[in-house]
Scaffold this active site. Structure first.
Site, short mmCIF file in Angstrom:
data_model
loop_
_atom_site.label_atom_id
_atom_site.label_comp_id
_atom_site.label_asym_id
_atom_site.label_seq_id
_atom_site.Cartn_x
_atom_site.Cartn_y
_atom_site.Cartn_z
N SER A 1 0.86 -1.18 0.00
CA SER A 1 0.00 0.00 0.00
C SER A 1 0.89 1.23 0.00
O SER A 1 1.88 1.28 0.74
CB SER A 1 -0.90 0.00 1.23
OG SER A 1 -1.83 1.06 1.14
N GLU A 2 0.55 2.21 -0.83
CA GLU A 2 1.43 3.36 -1.04
C GLU A 2 1.61 4.21 0.21
O GLU A 2 2.51 5.05 0.26
CB GLU A 2 0.91 4.21 -2.21
CG GLU A 2 -0.44 4.82 -1.94
CD GLU A 2 -1.19 5.18 -3.23
OE1 GLU A 2 -1.27 4.32 -4.11
OE2 GLU A 2 -1.66 6.32 -3.33
N ASN A 3 0.74 4.03 1.22
CA ASN A 3 0.94 4.77 2.46
C ASN A 3 1.92 4.07 3.40
O ASN A 3 2.05 4.47 4.56
CB ASN A 3 -0.40 5.04 3.16
CG ASN A 3 -1.19 3.78 3.41
OD1 ASN A 3 -1.05 2.79 2.69
ND2 ASN A 3 -2.05 3.80 4.39
N GLY A 4 2.61 3.03 2.91
CA GLY A 4 3.73 2.52 3.69
C GLY A 4 3.53 1.18 4.36
O GLY A 4 3.99 0.98 5.48
N GLN B 1 6.30 7.09 2.98
CA GLN B 1 5.69 7.19 1.64
C GLN B 1 6.74 7.25 0.53
O GLN B 1 6.50 6.76 -0.57
CB GLN B 1 4.82 8.45 1.60
CG GLN B 1 3.74 8.44 0.57
CD GLN B 1 2.37 8.20 1.16
OE1 GLN B 1 2.19 8.22 2.38
NE2 GLN B 1 1.38 7.98 0.33
#
Lengths: 227, 222
Positions: free
Chosen positions: B49-52, B88
């Site tokens: 997930s791009e939020n880490g 991120q």
């Protein structure tokens, strides 16, 4: 020089942002409802600071998170990757041309801030080459790829949400609430942290520090606020 | 009368079969977001997930949500053993740097060279938004686009040149649609499979560029 311990600690969220002037450029951490410095955002709304440039992934949901600053018409320009269809106060003001926006690919937004924090002035990347966001920008070919020149992105202030801070500003975050926060902490002149807990120096394991204290200027204790 | 095509769920089901055990995978908005429902129970895929987060598990059960543990769509999720958190920038080191095995996104148009348009509909209201799409397009190791084969008006979405605003150039490797699986190769678009009940001619009829058809094209297995 003042005692390094406690000289960064402020008693309240209103005092820690009291000198943010009209026209300031501010980075705001947070993504997907996690890691937003909502106590600092609410303090900025109470202070009524105007003509802000906001750097953030998005523009809030309704009056939640950054949405409150748009509702109060405190922001004039946004640098964001995904303002969001539910950021209705921003979208209305954008449609009315009261707010301008620079859209940046999300990873490039990160890298532009990281460059500023690292003392790098500009860099080339293939992201967006050949698309409308790269129109008119300087291009070069590296490794056979069309690349676009990107410039470093800094700010006057960064508003950061941490889980724990020690008294000199070493930070740890919680789960996916980390997101943009450690990057922004490196890229602003003044980095202001709200942390759920402020703990004595020496009580955080040096192996797990995510943001070292040198990046942090001010700390205020405030429990996570979801808006 | 046109022949029946796959549902969005069936497109996701077919796309899931592209993912081997142990793969690291980013799923974008739209049809890709349904793909995790169709993995065999014994298979482990490390969702990014791009939020880490790398190693996201299923959606959190009611009462067990942690609002600091959410996916890029704000949905509370869980973690698999072996999961990791990161910032991120590092999340996009993984996408743009080509470190994830597969990235799946929705699409508005794909060109015969693998150019992708998926971030903006011309004339749409509002500011629009890029999110992580351009980073993924620029660097994904294997980008799979999941979309309907045609627009609502039955216009081809697989075109010679994209007319919609571009997300990236020559970035798509595979397209899974409600009619076919198509690979973008150096020589052009290769028709790998057709949906059950369809022929290669059916697919070609609603695809603007000429498809490369090697012998008899098998039907998809769902």
């Amino acid at each position: 020089m003042k005692d390094p311990v406690k000289r960064k600690i402020y008693p309240t969220v209103d005092e820690v942002i009291a000198d943010v002037p009209d026209g300031a450029t501010i980075m705001f951490g947070g993504f997907g409802g996690a890691g937003f410095p909502n106590n600092l955002i609410q303090a900025l709304a109470r202070k009524g600071t105007k003509n802000l440039t906001a750097i953030s992934n998005n523009c809030g949901t309704g009056d939640g998170e950054l949405g409150l600053l748009f509702k109060n018409k405190q922001v004039k320009h946004v640098i964001a990757s995904f303002p969001g269809p539910r950021s209705n106060y921003f979208q209305d003001q954008f449609a009315a041309k009261e707010v301008t926006v620079e859209l940046v690919a999300q990873g490039i937004l990160c890298e532009r801030m990281r460059a500023r924090g690292a003392g790098i002035c500009a860099f080339y990347s293939p992201v967006g080459a050949g698309t409308e966001i790269a129109a008119g920008r300087e291009e070069r070919v590296f490794q056979g790829k069309r690349c676009v020149l990107e410039t470093a992105l800094g700010a006057d202030f960064a508003f950061i949400k941490a889980f724990k801070a020690d008294e000199i500003g070493n930070l740890i975050y919680r789960k996916a609430a980390r997101n943009f926060n450690p990057i922004m902490a490196t890229a602003a002149h003044v980095t202001i942290v709200e942390a759920d807990e402020v703990v004595p120096v020496g009580s955080l394991d040096p192996e797990i520090i995510i943001t070292p204290s040198v990046f942090v200027d001010r700390i205020v204790q405030a429990k996570t606020l979801r808006t | 009368m046109s022949k029946p095509r796959l549902t969005r769920e069936q497109i996701a089901q077919r796309a899931a079969r592209e993912l081997p055990d142990g793969a690291s995978v980013n799923l974008g908005w739209g049809i890709p977001n349904l793909v995790s429902n169709y993995l065999p129970k014994e298979q482990i895929v490390y969702f990014h997930s791009e939020n880490g987060i790398l190693g996201m598990g299923p959606r959190a059960a009611g009462g067990e949500e942690d609002l600091d543990l959410v996916d890029a769509m704000k949905v509370p999720v869980t973690l698999l053993p072996g999961a990791a958190f990161f910032n991120q920038a590092d999340a996009h080191v993984m996408t743009r740097g080509g470190h994830l095995d597969f990235c799946l996104m929705g699409g508005l148009q794909v060109s015969q060279k693998g150019d992708l348009a998926n971030w903006k509909v011309p004339g749409a209201k509002g500011s629009g938004g890029i999110g992580g799409a351009m980073d993924i397009a620029a660097g994904a190791k294997h980008l799979i686009i999941c979309m309907e084969h045609t627009t609502k008006d039955d216009e081809p979405k697989i075109v010679k040149r994209c007319s919609y605003p571009l997300t990236g150039l020559e970035c798509v490797k595979t397209v899974v649609t409600d009619m076919a699986v198509i690979d973008v190769e150096a020589g052009g678009l290769v028709l790998r499979e057709v949906a059950p009940g369809l022929t290669a001619e059916d697919v070609q009829a609603v695809t603007e560029p000429k498809l490369i058809i090697l012998g008899s094209v098998p039907e998809m297995k769902l």
